[in-house]
Design an enzyme around this catalytic site. Structure first.
Site, short mmCIF file in Angstrom:
data_model
loop_
_atom_site.label_atom_id
_atom_site.label_comp_id
_atom_site.label_asym_id
_atom_site.label_seq_id
_atom_site.Cartn_x
_atom_site.Cartn_y
_atom_site.Cartn_z
N CYS A 66 5.13 -6.94 -1.93
CA CYS A 66 3.68 -7.17 -1.83
C CYS A 66 3.36 -8.55 -1.28
O CYS A 66 2.41 -8.72 -0.51
CB CYS A 66 3.04 -7.01 -3.20
N ASN A 67 4.14 -9.54 -1.68
CA ASN A 67 3.81 -10.91 -1.34
C ASN A 67 4.53 -11.44 -0.12
O ASN A 67 4.18 -12.52 0.38
CB ASN A 67 4.14 -11.84 -2.53
N GLU A 128 8.32 -14.46 -11.82
CA GLU A 128 8.15 -13.01 -11.92
C GLU A 128 9.50 -12.29 -12.03
O GLU A 128 10.51 -12.77 -11.52
CB GLU A 128 7.38 -12.48 -10.71
N GLN A 130 10.20 -9.04 -11.03
CA GLN A 130 10.50 -7.98 -10.07
C GLN A 130 11.32 -8.44 -8.88
O GLN A 130 12.04 -7.65 -8.27
CB GLN A 130 9.19 -7.35 -9.58
N GLY A 203 -1.11 6.20 -7.98
CA GLY A 203 0.28 5.87 -7.70
C GLY A 203 1.12 5.91 -8.97
O GLY A 203 0.74 5.33 -9.99
N ASN A 204 2.25 6.60 -8.92
CA ASN A 204 3.12 6.67 -10.09
C ASN A 204 4.52 6.13 -9.79
O ASN A 204 5.51 6.56 -10.38
CB ASN A 204 3.21 8.10 -10.65
N GLY A 205 4.59 5.17 -8.85
CA GLY A 205 5.84 4.45 -8.62
C GLY A 205 6.01 3.37 -9.67
O GLY A 205 5.35 3.39 -10.72
N MET A 207 5.14 0.18 -9.72
CA MET A 207 3.92 -0.60 -9.96
C MET A 207 2.87 0.22 -10.68
O MET A 207 2.20 -0.26 -11.60
CB MET A 207 3.37 -1.10 -8.63
#
Length: 440
Positions: A66-67, A128, A130, A203-205, A207
């Site tokens: 994302c970043n 973080e 992740q 969304g069900n991934g 995240m």
């Protein structure tokens, strides 16, 4: 933005490190620009295969989150390309327009950035969780496509290991260890309360599931979208409701908070399809995806607030300085370990060759003494037994010599160690039996 990472100084290596890191992240580019450089799995696969076909590139790892999007290349000394032009060209974008948003690191500077990234010091949410998984997955994915080489394999393995050590030994000054948690905590700081509020998570991934669980933990009534065409078990928090993705717009009027966190390159919520007149007053949309899931124009509507992940950065508290300094020191030490490995990597084959010659030297001496002083016993030893005994001695000597030489390698600086190896190599190259002057 308050960016806590500072590049530590380092000792220049014996040989130039042929690694380059080029990319784009949240510090220099907004969400819209970053979205143009994001990759889905299929695109990653195509890109890695393409890069491996280019002359001079021996390895590549592509990290897209994302970043940030980071491309790490290992190349031959002869390779000399404009990496910003290459990076933009992979997405068919004009370098003249986007080069200003890109950063490029070379050699040990690239290594330092990668270690800092693994340690969570380059993240928008300091520390973080992740990023370590994302880095490991990126390296694994490239390996499956034969995209890595020995240098990148070792670099990513040591960086991830260093990142884990930071997280287990040092408490970094942040409780927000994920984008969903940062977003929810940010909303709460602004006065939001999720208890008994109806929330929709698109969304069900990874995240999406994390977002749903965090909302459930706060007493929210959560519904998660799923896609009917997916086979197998859909992993959604047990307490959450489910609706088909195609019915998401029908569900929105019931909900005060709507989160979208998918890996899709397509927009999940558009202004054209949004049932604006049916929505609750002060409906909050939170876009946790890169590229954007929610059409940006929705944020201009009256009674609607739209957030994206750039709205939930973390400020660095004053009390963080000591632990942050400890993290930097640890990462600098681990970076030096990689540099030592790189500088000495070509010495390992030399060590093994020296060990082999040294064992031959010892065996020649042992056998000579054996034959000279024990002629009677020698006659009674079967030839096969003698060969087996000699092989046992040979292997034992090699193991001892290996242990000694590699211990020296780990105890002295690279220059000193190379001098030692050169001296040992000269000894056996010039006089394999070690008896040139009769005094050895």
């Amino acid at each position: 933005r308050n960016f806590p990472y500072e590049r530590p100084s380092y000792v220049t290596g014996i040989s130039e490190l042929t690694v380059t890191m080029v990319g784009i992240d949240y510090r220099d580019a907004g969400l819209d620009i970053r979205g143009k450089f994001s990759y889905i799995k299929r695109e990653q696969e195509e890109t890695i295969k393409h890069l491996k076909q280019l002359e001079g590139i021996s390895g590549c790892v592509l990290l897209s989150t994302c970043n940030r999007t980071e491309l790490v290349l290992s190349y031959t000394e002869e390779w000399d390309q404009d990496v910003k032009k290459l990076f933009c060209g992979l997405k068919v974008l004009e370098p003249e327009r986007y080069a200003q948003y890109l950063h490029i690191r070379q050699g040990m500077e690239a290594v330092q950035d990668l270690f800092a990234l693994a340690g969570g010091l380059k993240s928008q949410i300091l520390g973080e969780d992740q990023i370590l998984t994302q880095m490991k997955d990126a390296a694994d994915f490239s390996r499956q496509l034969f995209g890595t080489d020995k240098i990148l394999e070792t670099l990513f393995r040591m960086a991830v290991t260093a990142g884990k050590e930071v997280k287990t030994k040092i408490v970094l000054p942040s409780s927000n260890h994920s984008a969903p948690l940062a977003a929810i905590a940010g909303l709460e700081r602004d006065g939001a309360s999720f208890r008994e509020q109806k929330c929709l998570v698109i969304g069900n991934g990874v995240m999406g599931r994390l977002t749903a669980q965090l909302l459930l933990d706060r007493g929210a009534d959560v519904t998660v979208t799923i896609r009917q065409y997916r086979s197998g078990i859909v992993d959604v928090p047990r307490a959450a409701g489910r609706i088909d993705y195609s019915k998401r717009y029908e569900k929105m009027p019931e909900c005060r908070y709507i989160f979208s966190a998918t890996a899709s390159p397509n927009t999940t919520i558009t202004l054209e399809k949004l049932p604006v007149e049916q929505l609750q007053q002060d409906t909050v949309f939170v876009d946790l995806a890169v590229p954007r899931d929610i059409q940006e124009e929705i944020g201009t509507l009256s009674g609607i607030t739209l957030y994206d992940i750039d709205d939930f950065g973390a400020e660095l508290p004053e009390e963080a300085k000591q632990s942050l300094a400890a993290a930097r020191k640890l990462l600098q030490e681990k970076t030096q370990e990689f540099q030592s490995w790189y500088d000495a990597r070509d010495v390992v084959p030399m060590l093994l060759k020296i060990s082999e010659k040294a064992s031959e030297d010892v065996m020649a001496r042992v056998t000579g003494q054996f034959r000279k002083n024990m002629p009677v016993l020698q006659k009674n030893v079967e030839e096969a037994d003698q060969a087996a005994a000699e092989e046992i001695v040979r292997k034992s000597v090699q193991k001892v010599v290996n242990k000694l030489m590699f211990s020296v390698r780990d105890s002295v600086d690279v220059s000193t160690f190379r001098d030692c190896v050169d001296a040992m190599s000269d000894l056996y190259n010039e006089d394999p039996e070690g008896e040139k002057d009769g005094s050895r």
